[in-house]
Design an enzyme around this catalytic site. Sequence first.
Site, PDB file in Angstrom:
ATOM      1  N   CYS A 131       0.801  -1.214   0.000  1.00  0.00           N
ATOM      2  CA  CYS A 131       0.000   0.000   0.000  1.00  0.00           C
ATOM      3  C   CYS A 131       0.839   1.271   0.000  1.00  0.00           C
ATOM      4  CB  CYS A 131      -0.970  -0.012   1.157  1.00  0.00           C
ATOM      5  SG  CYS A 131      -0.154  -0.192   2.747  1.00  0.00           S
ATOM      6  N   HIS A 168      -2.042   0.403   7.182  1.00  0.00           N
ATOM      7  CA  HIS A 168      -2.360   0.745   5.805  1.00  0.00           C
ATOM      8  C   HIS A 168      -1.952   2.201   5.547  1.00  0.00           C
ATOM      9  CE1 HIS A 168      -4.294   0.031   2.036  1.00  0.00           C
ATOM     10  NE2 HIS A 168      -5.235   0.963   2.199  1.00  0.00           N
ATOM     11  N   ASP A 181      -8.136   5.620  -2.189  1.00  0.00           N
ATOM     12  CA  ASP A 181      -7.223   4.543  -1.807  1.00  0.00           C
ATOM     13  C   ASP A 181      -6.741   3.835  -3.057  1.00  0.00           C
ATOM     14  OD1 ASP A 181      -5.783   2.524  -0.741  1.00  0.00           O
ATOM     15  OD2 ASP A 181      -7.360   1.795   0.599  1.00  0.00           O
TER      16      ASP A 181
END
Lengths: 310, 664
Positions: free
Chosen positions: B420, B464, B480
């Site tokens: 991520c 994250h 995201d």
Amino acid sequence: MASPLEDRLDWVVRQVGSIILGKERAIRLALSCLLARGHLLIEDLPGMGKTTLAHTLARCLGLHYQRIQFTSDLLPADILGAAVYERQRETFIFHPGPIFAQLILADEINRATPKTQSALLEAMEEGQVTIEGETRPLPEPFFVIATQNPAYQIGTFPLPESQLDRFLMRIELGYPDARAERLLLEGEDRREALARLPAGMTPAQLHEAQGRVAEVHVAPPLLDYLQALLNFSRESGRFRGGLSPRAGLALLRAARAWALLHRRGHVLPEDLQAVLPAVVGHRLHPGDDHLEQSAADLVGQLLNAVPLPA
Amino acid sequence: MMPWRRKSRLKPNPPPIEPLLPLAVIWLLVTLAMAVAPHTGELPIWLTLLFYALIGLRGFIATRNRSLPPRWLLLPLALLVGAGVMIEYRTLLGRDAGIALLTAMTACKLLETRGLRDGLVLVFLGYLLVMSNLLYSQEILMVAWLFAVVVVMLAAQTLIYRQHAGLTALAPVRLAGKMVVQAIPMMLILFVLFPRIPGPLWGLPKDAHQGRTGLSEEMSPGSVSELSKSDAVAFRVRFVGPPPPPKQLYWRGPVLWNFDGRKWTRHEELPAKTPVAFTPEGPAVEYAVIMEPSNRRWLLALDLPASLPPRTGMTPSFQLLRDQPVNEVYRYEVRSYPSYRTGELTTLERSRVLRLPGRGNSRARELAAQWREHDPQPEALINAALTLFREQAFYYTLTPPLLGANSVDDFLFRTRQGFCEHYASAFVFLMRAAGVPARIVTGYQGGERNAIGDYLIVRQADAHAWAEVWLPERGWVRVDPTAAVAPNRIQDGLYAAVADPGSLPFLLRRGGHSEWLRQLALSWDSLNNSWNEWVLAYGPDRQKELLSGLGFGPVDWGEMTVAMVVALSGFGLIFAGLRWRSQFSRDPVARSWQRFCARLARRGLARSPHEGPLAFVERVAVQRPELATLAQEIGRLYSALRYGPVTTPAAVRRLQRLTRRFRA
């Protein structure tokens, strides 16, 4: 509740009290001891009336009485008796010693050697004597009242603990109080008075009284109290070696006799407390050897430390 | 006087030492061994071995009745061990070195333990060792173990004090257990009511909170994926009402503004005492977070928090900051709005969220410029970037290849494998290069629902990083980029998304033969959560909340102290009352007698504990002749009922009547 037996016991206490003045408590203890089938040790200085007490008791209870004066050269045979050869009959005839009596006064027992002491003490324990292979029963009832001088006197052989244990009670007489002593000084000769004293009981009546002692009721709370006393003596650490189960049985027997003597059909804690000094005084030793504690102190500690069960 | 007597006078005998019996020594050794056992993981191995060797040696000496080592040996030994600790830790201070030194010196003390006093010193050292374990862990198992150690230690202490009482082997344990059980109500009162203060009561050593893993305040490639290997719990959440869907579970942590070409860092923002205003759209979500110690000040909250827990402020980037680092299990309640619209950017903020390093990553800059020429609308630019991630061959992996100096270029055009942080970093870089205000938000995403306790577990592996862009109409909007590459990461968690799930820690895997084991682990976690919520997180805020909830209104520490003293005294009174009552038995005979004695005691005629009934009433008769008749009758009746052979109900009633009538 009162019956001829209790009246008769009261009478005995009164009669003995008329000879031994001002010592009712000691007299009652001595009588309880005999009722509980126990032997009695009286420890006191010479001249305090030990012999007179023993003699009076024998007289009042109608018992056959013998006195043995213990000395350092007394031999076992002098107590037990011996078989002597008789020339006419060409046989050994047993001549019983002074021990074959219902009440023995062993005077100044700690003056004799341990060997002689043990001859008497064996007889006390077993109620019979064995002489030259033949066992002979002692008369029934059989009591020993021994006297001893305090151990610090010269020429004494102190009784070992195991033999002290054979005496149900150890009592002291002590000096009379001023009033009793005055009466004593004013009154007639004790010996003469004693000679005039009538026998108040027969051996059969005494036997009955001993049977009644065993019937005196003991309630569970009293046994709780007795066990608490025994436990404290063992676990508090204040005494060297606690009281034995035999001491517990002795306490209970003595307390029963004491209760009967006070016209009661059951034992109260007070009865137990009354006989406690006499019964355990010679069985307790201070936990710390450095402490000089008298028997009375030790018993007092025990008594004060254990509460009555709620 | 003889000379030798004089000499003996000059040198008095030392006071006698009461020796420690072997049984007491053995108990002491067992408890010390138990107290140190949890430390074995932290202590250097040589010290652990030395400690248990000395325990064994002391036990050998005690049981075989050997003599202790000579005194001259002890000082060198202690110095040597102290030096060992010094070499190991380079210091004697601090948590680790301090506990090592305490353990080492306790072991040395064993070798000069002769008497009662030494034994007691060791017991108190043992209590200190017990407490020191709590500096490492306060979990249920540890606390249960320490509880057991305390019971055994109390038993050892009892045995030392009463070593001549001839106690049987188990008697001290029974006694200690009884004492501990009796102490529990006191413990609960003190726990609930003792006024709690924020932060530790005294300064803990600097290293007391070392070695916590978790989010940090900066992000570089690999820093988040490192966390994915840890199944340690970061925090647990209990929702009021149904939990929001997984795609809304973005737990906001540090917001990163500054980029130096490789590393993202936050910039200092001052927290405000009131929540930062925004326009909610839609319903609120309310929940309580039970956070594990992180040694950081920030608290995690769902996007976007609208309320503040006590002693917490909010930065302009909607981040919750507590006044002190979270070094204990901490519970706080927040209200968040998953749909929102935020306000305008200031000029300063605008310049900051567009800033890029002067040089580097030129290919990414070119790409952004191309997109901007094509369509300068922010929405179009965002779409262009997400399409790139979605349609080109980008992979989501836990083990991305290393990146060179131009990390964004390297990732976008060469490796195309990342976690991520790679996607968020590249995305924000592209946005800024294209002129769209953007920043990175780190935190946690998702979490595992524990159906057993009905709460959400968020683990370190759920860490994250995502992006936020600022759009003129809507304010800050969450984007995201990971969702474009691996949509199931957001929907189903890490296990579903990564290509190589075998490398994940056990608790993160799903399905398979060991599913029952995982269920068991969840039950255990549920228990831990309750422990955390009710015991460890019971801090000043929770305490006030609980007491206010009981209907006392707002409570300050003064009132709390009063309440505590009242509760403790109340408990003491109850205890004393029970003891007092237990003197009065249920037996009517005994009760009547006790009433009689109590009445006389109030008049100064107390029966001493060993005084028999008749002896007592005789004494009463002498001291209070006017009471004699009645008292004597009561005494006779009681003694006959208590010690006599028969008890008739009539006699019992008569005794009751007489004692009731009796007035001293």
